[in-house]
Scaffold this motif. Sequence first.
Motif, PDB file in Angstrom:
ATOM      1  N   LEU A 187     -12.968  -1.976  -7.844  1.00 31.90           N
ATOM      2  CA  LEU A 187     -12.166  -3.084  -7.327  1.00 31.90           C
ATOM      3  C   LEU A 187     -10.797  -2.596  -6.861  1.00 31.90           C
ATOM      4  CD1 LEU A 187     -11.905  -6.070  -6.750  1.00 31.90           C
ATOM      5  CD2 LEU A 187     -11.364  -6.457  -9.166  1.00 31.90           C
ATOM      6  N   VAL A 188     -10.205  -1.667  -7.594  1.00 29.36           N
ATOM      7  CA  VAL A 188      -8.914  -1.095  -7.202  1.00 29.36           C
ATOM      8  C   VAL A 188      -9.023  -0.396  -5.848  1.00 29.36           C
ATOM      9  CG1 VAL A 188      -7.278   0.773  -7.704  1.00 29.36           C
ATOM     10  CG2 VAL A 188      -7.930  -0.842  -9.501  1.00 29.36           C
ATOM     11  N   THR A 189     -10.055   0.413  -5.683  1.00 29.74           N
ATOM     12  CA  THR A 189     -10.254   1.124  -4.416  1.00 29.74           C
ATOM     13  C   THR A 189     -10.375   0.153  -3.260  1.00 29.74           C
ATOM     14  OG1 THR A 189     -11.355   2.967  -5.537  1.00 29.74           O
ATOM     15  CG2 THR A 189     -11.754   2.737  -3.178  1.00 29.74           C
ATOM     16  N   CYS A 190     -11.107  -0.924  -3.480  1.00 26.16           N
ATOM     17  CA  CYS A 190     -11.293  -1.934  -2.433  1.00 26.16           C
ATOM     18  C   CYS A 190      -9.963  -2.619  -2.101  1.00 26.16           C
ATOM     19  CB  CYS A 190     -12.325  -2.945  -2.898  1.00 26.16           C
ATOM     20  SG  CYS A 190     -12.881  -4.043  -1.588  1.00 26.16           S
ATOM     21  N   CYS A 191      -9.185  -2.969  -3.131  1.00 24.46           N
ATOM     22  CA  CYS A 191      -7.879  -3.605  -2.894  1.00 24.46           C
ATOM     23  C   CYS A 191      -6.956  -2.686  -2.104  1.00 24.46           C
ATOM     24  CB  CYS A 191      -7.229  -3.970  -4.230  1.00 24.46           C
ATOM     25  SG  CYS A 191      -8.013  -5.357  -5.083  1.00 24.46           S
ATOM     26  N   ARG A 192      -6.982  -1.405  -2.421  1.00 23.90           N
ATOM     27  CA  ARG A 192      -6.122  -0.454  -1.715  1.00 23.90           C
ATOM     28  C   ARG A 192      -6.557  -0.293  -0.259  1.00 23.90           C
ATOM     29  NH1 ARG A 192      -5.502   4.916  -5.144  1.00 23.90           N
ATOM     30  NH2 ARG A 192      -4.016   5.344  -3.456  1.00 23.90           N
ATOM     31  N   GLN A 193      -7.859  -0.298  -0.015  1.00 21.39           N
ATOM     32  CA  GLN A 193      -8.348  -0.224   1.363  1.00 21.39           C
ATOM     33  C   GLN A 193      -7.925  -1.458   2.152  1.00 21.39           C
ATOM     34  OE1 GLN A 193      -9.950   2.030   3.209  1.00 21.39           O
ATOM     35  NE2 GLN A 193     -10.094   3.581   1.610  1.00 21.39           N
ATOM     36  N   LEU A 194      -8.000  -2.630   1.521  1.00 22.13           N
ATOM     37  CA  LEU A 194      -7.587  -3.868   2.185  1.00 22.13           C
ATOM     38  C   LEU A 194      -6.069  -3.878   2.429  1.00 22.13           C
ATOM     39  CD1 LEU A 194      -9.941  -6.288   0.265  1.00 22.13           C
ATOM     40  CD2 LEU A 194      -9.837  -6.089   2.759  1.00 22.13           C
ATOM     41  N   ALA A 195      -5.321  -3.293   1.507  1.00 15.70           N
ATOM     42  CA  ALA A 195      -3.870  -3.194   1.698  1.00 15.70           C
ATOM     43  C   ALA A 195      -3.545  -2.315   2.897  1.00 15.70           C
ATOM     44  CB  ALA A 195      -3.219  -2.630   0.435  1.00 15.70           C
ATOM     45  N   LEU A 196      -4.226  -1.181   2.991  1.00 20.97           N
ATOM     46  CA  LEU A 196      -4.014  -0.285   4.128  1.00 20.97           C
ATOM     47  C   LEU A 196      -4.372  -0.972   5.435  1.00 20.97           C
ATOM     48  CD1 LEU A 196      -3.306   2.480   5.222  1.00 20.97           C
ATOM     49  CD2 LEU A 196      -5.610   3.267   4.610  1.00 20.97           C
ATOM     50  N   LEU A 197      -5.433  -1.763   5.408  1.00 22.18           N
ATOM     51  CA  LEU A 197      -5.827  -2.513   6.604  1.00 22.18           C
ATOM     52  C   LEU A 197      -4.727  -3.509   6.983  1.00 22.18           C
ATOM     53  CD1 LEU A 197      -8.258  -2.705   8.527  1.00 22.18           C
ATOM     54  CD2 LEU A 197      -9.149  -4.536   7.075  1.00 22.18           C
ATOM     55  N   GLY A 198      -4.116  -4.137   5.982  1.00 21.78           N
ATOM     56  CA  GLY A 198      -3.009  -5.044   6.242  1.00 21.78           C
ATOM     57  C   GLY A 198      -1.837  -4.334   6.895  1.00 21.78           C
ATOM     58  N   GLN A 199      -1.534  -3.119   6.428  1.00 19.88           N
ATOM     59  CA  GLN A 199      -0.448  -2.351   7.035  1.00 19.88           C
ATOM     60  C   GLN A 199      -0.761  -2.008   8.488  1.00 19.88           C
ATOM     61  OE1 GLN A 199      -0.521   0.489   3.602  1.00 19.88           O
ATOM     62  NE2 GLN A 199       1.703   0.417   3.772  1.00 19.88           N
ATOM     63  N   LEU A 200      -2.003  -1.631   8.748  1.00 21.14           N
ATOM     64  CA  LEU A 200      -2.387  -1.227  10.106  1.00 21.14           C
ATOM     65  C   LEU A 200      -2.393  -2.402  11.080  1.00 21.14           C
ATOM     66  CD1 LEU A 200      -5.301   1.254   9.290  1.00 21.14           C
ATOM     67  CD2 LEU A 200      -3.053   1.831  10.218  1.00 21.14           C
ATOM     68  N   THR A 201      -2.646  -3.589  10.570  1.00 22.84           N
ATOM     69  CA  THR A 201      -2.695  -4.771  11.449  1.00 22.84           C
ATOM     70  C   THR A 201      -1.365  -5.511  11.488  1.00 22.84           C
ATOM     71  OG1 THR A 201      -3.625  -6.060   9.607  1.00 22.84           O
ATOM     72  CG2 THR A 201      -5.181  -5.089  11.165  1.00 22.84           C
ATOM     73  N   GLY A 202      -0.302  -4.888  10.968  1.00 21.98           N
ATOM     74  CA  GLY A 202       1.023  -5.499  11.038  1.00 21.98           C
ATOM     75  C   GLY A 202       1.195  -6.691  10.129  1.00 21.98           C
ATOM     76  N   SER A 203       0.558  -6.646   8.948  1.00 18.57           N
ATOM     77  CA  SER A 203       0.659  -7.748   7.986  1.00 18.57           C
ATOM     78  C   SER A 203       1.191  -7.223   6.654  1.00 18.57           C
ATOM     79  CB  SER A 203      -0.714  -8.409   7.782  1.00 18.57           C
ATOM     80  OG  SER A 203      -1.256  -8.853   8.999  1.00 18.57           O
ATOM     81  N   PRO A 204       2.508  -6.929   6.582  1.00 19.49           N
ATOM     82  CA  PRO A 204       3.057  -6.363   5.355  1.00 19.49           C
ATOM     83  C   PRO A 204       2.901  -7.277   4.142  1.00 19.49           C
ATOM     84  CG  PRO A 204       4.808  -6.996   6.874  1.00 19.49           C
ATOM     85  CD  PRO A 204       3.532  -7.078   7.630  1.00 19.49           C
ATOM     86  N   ALA A 205       2.955  -8.587   4.344  1.00 20.14           N
ATOM     87  CA  ALA A 205       2.794  -9.510   3.211  1.00 20.14           C
ATOM     88  C   ALA A 205       1.387  -9.401   2.635  1.00 20.14           C
ATOM     89  CB  ALA A 205       3.072 -10.951   3.654  1.00 20.14           C
ATOM     90  N   GLU A 206       0.405  -9.282   3.517  1.00 18.30           N
ATOM     91  CA  GLU A 206      -0.986  -9.109   3.068  1.00 18.30           C
ATOM     92  C   GLU A 206      -1.131  -7.789   2.316  1.00 18.30           C
ATOM     93  OE1 GLU A 206      -5.492  -8.568   4.940  1.00 18.30           O
ATOM     94  OE2 GLU A 206      -3.796  -9.028   6.258  1.00 18.30           O
ATOM     95  N   ALA A 207      -0.559  -6.723   2.884  1.00 19.24           N
ATOM     96  CA  ALA A 207      -0.626  -5.421   2.229  1.00 19.24           C
ATOM     97  C   ALA A 207       0.026  -5.481   0.848  1.00 19.24           C
ATOM     98  CB  ALA A 207       0.063  -4.365   3.090  1.00 19.24           C
ATOM     99  N   TRP A 208       1.187  -6.138   0.761  1.00 23.11           N
ATOM    100  CA  TRP A 208       1.896  -6.280  -0.508  1.00 23.11           C
ATOM    101  C   TRP A 208       1.016  -6.960  -1.550  1.00 23.11           C
ATOM    102  CZ3 TRP A 208       6.580  -4.758  -2.426  1.00 23.11           C
ATOM    103  CH2 TRP A 208       7.044  -5.395  -3.581  1.00 23.11           C
ATOM    104  N   ASN A 209       0.365  -8.045  -1.166  1.00 25.56           N
ATOM    105  CA  ASN A 209      -0.475  -8.784  -2.113  1.00 25.56           C
ATOM    106  C   ASN A 209      -1.645  -7.940  -2.620  1.00 25.56           C
ATOM    107  OD1 ASN A 209       1.080 -11.119  -2.008  1.00 25.56           O
ATOM    108  ND2 ASN A 209      -0.071 -11.982  -0.286  1.00 25.56           N
ATOM    109  N   TRP A 210      -2.257  -7.178  -1.715  1.00 22.57           N
ATOM    110  CA  TRP A 210      -3.382  -6.341  -2.140  1.00 22.57           C
ATOM    111  C   TRP A 210      -2.925  -5.213  -3.047  1.00 22.57           C
ATOM    112  CZ3 TRP A 210      -7.840  -8.324  -2.221  1.00 22.57           C
ATOM    113  CH2 TRP A 210      -8.327  -9.136  -1.202  1.00 22.57           C
ATOM    114  N   TYR A 211      -1.770  -4.603  -2.736  1.00 21.99           N
ATOM    115  CA  TYR A 211      -1.263  -3.550  -3.612  1.00 21.99           C
ATOM    116  C   TYR A 211      -0.877  -4.104  -4.985  1.00 21.99           C
ATOM    117  CZ  TYR A 211      -1.138   0.104  -0.022  1.00 21.99           C
ATOM    118  OH  TYR A 211      -1.482   1.040   0.925  1.00 21.99           O
TER     119      TYR A 211
END
Length: 327
Positions: free
Chosen positions: A177-201
């Motif tokens: 689950l941690v690995t998946c959350c980190r991948q989703l956070a990275l995806l948020g960073q790449l798509t210009g969604s820092p708030a999304e990335a923050w929540n996943w991290y």
Amino acid sequence: MAQNDLSAAEQWYRRGVVLEQQLVQQAGDSEDRKNLVLMYYNLGVVARIQKDWPAAQDWFTRALEPSQALAQESGTVQDLQTLADICANLGSVSYAQRNWAEAYSWYSQLLPLANTAAQQTGEAQAYRRLGNCYEKLGELSRLQGNLTAARDWLGRAHTMWVSLFQQAGTPEDCRGLVTCCRQLALLGQLTGSPAEAWNWYRQALSLLEPLARESRSVQDAQDLSDVCHQLALLAQAGGSPNEARGWLEQEMSLRKTLARTLGTVEAFLELCDCYELLGNLAQTRGDQADWYQRAYQVLDALSQSVNSPQIASALARIRQKLAQLLS
């Protein structure tokens, strides 16, 4: 496994290949063919552990065709799982060689096998394999620039890992689950969604903190320090230097322990990166110089025993910063 043990294992498996090939030619029954697949597979595993990627790919490829035939003939879960193991390893070897398209192809072939095994057995381990497959397809989609597909695959992986974690709650489920959350956070960073990335991290952090305390695993501590690092960078980019310092101080504590435990150049370089970032965020020239001096002392000591371009480059950068501050 020690190198001598790996070499001995390889010799025995090679002898097994010769013997099983003879038996297959003479009788060709399913057990002999299964044993030959196993010898090929084990030689692939030995080569993978040794990071001899071409050899690993060769042995796993040799195992593939007879394994496919056995799975088609018998349709048993065991033969399907063997074929799934081979596809997963071929995907892993392609990934290690940064051949993203080929790795994606292997994990795509693994997917229906993993799905069938999960449905037929209902075992948690089979669903873990399926969750890993979703996550890898998501990561590989991202690496190939298909962020829409990446989000879809990672969403499926997250649903699977949440279900597993809620039902069993094992460390393996937590790490998935941690690995998946980190991948989703990275995806948020790449798509210009820092708030999304923050929540996943933050979700990853809430899982990793108790896990690292209980497991005392070096890898869990490494993952936790990496998440703190990302939160610090997001806080800094968001205009919150004090919050960034707080995350970096947590990271620094973890990096110190990791550097002492591992004693590797990489671990000390990561600690120095943390010192340097804290120096960049310091509010006074004196505090900046203090953090840079800490990094310089570690790097200078490393340079006395290790000849590394990374160390030399970091030393030159820190010297330049100290010269500017002290001039």
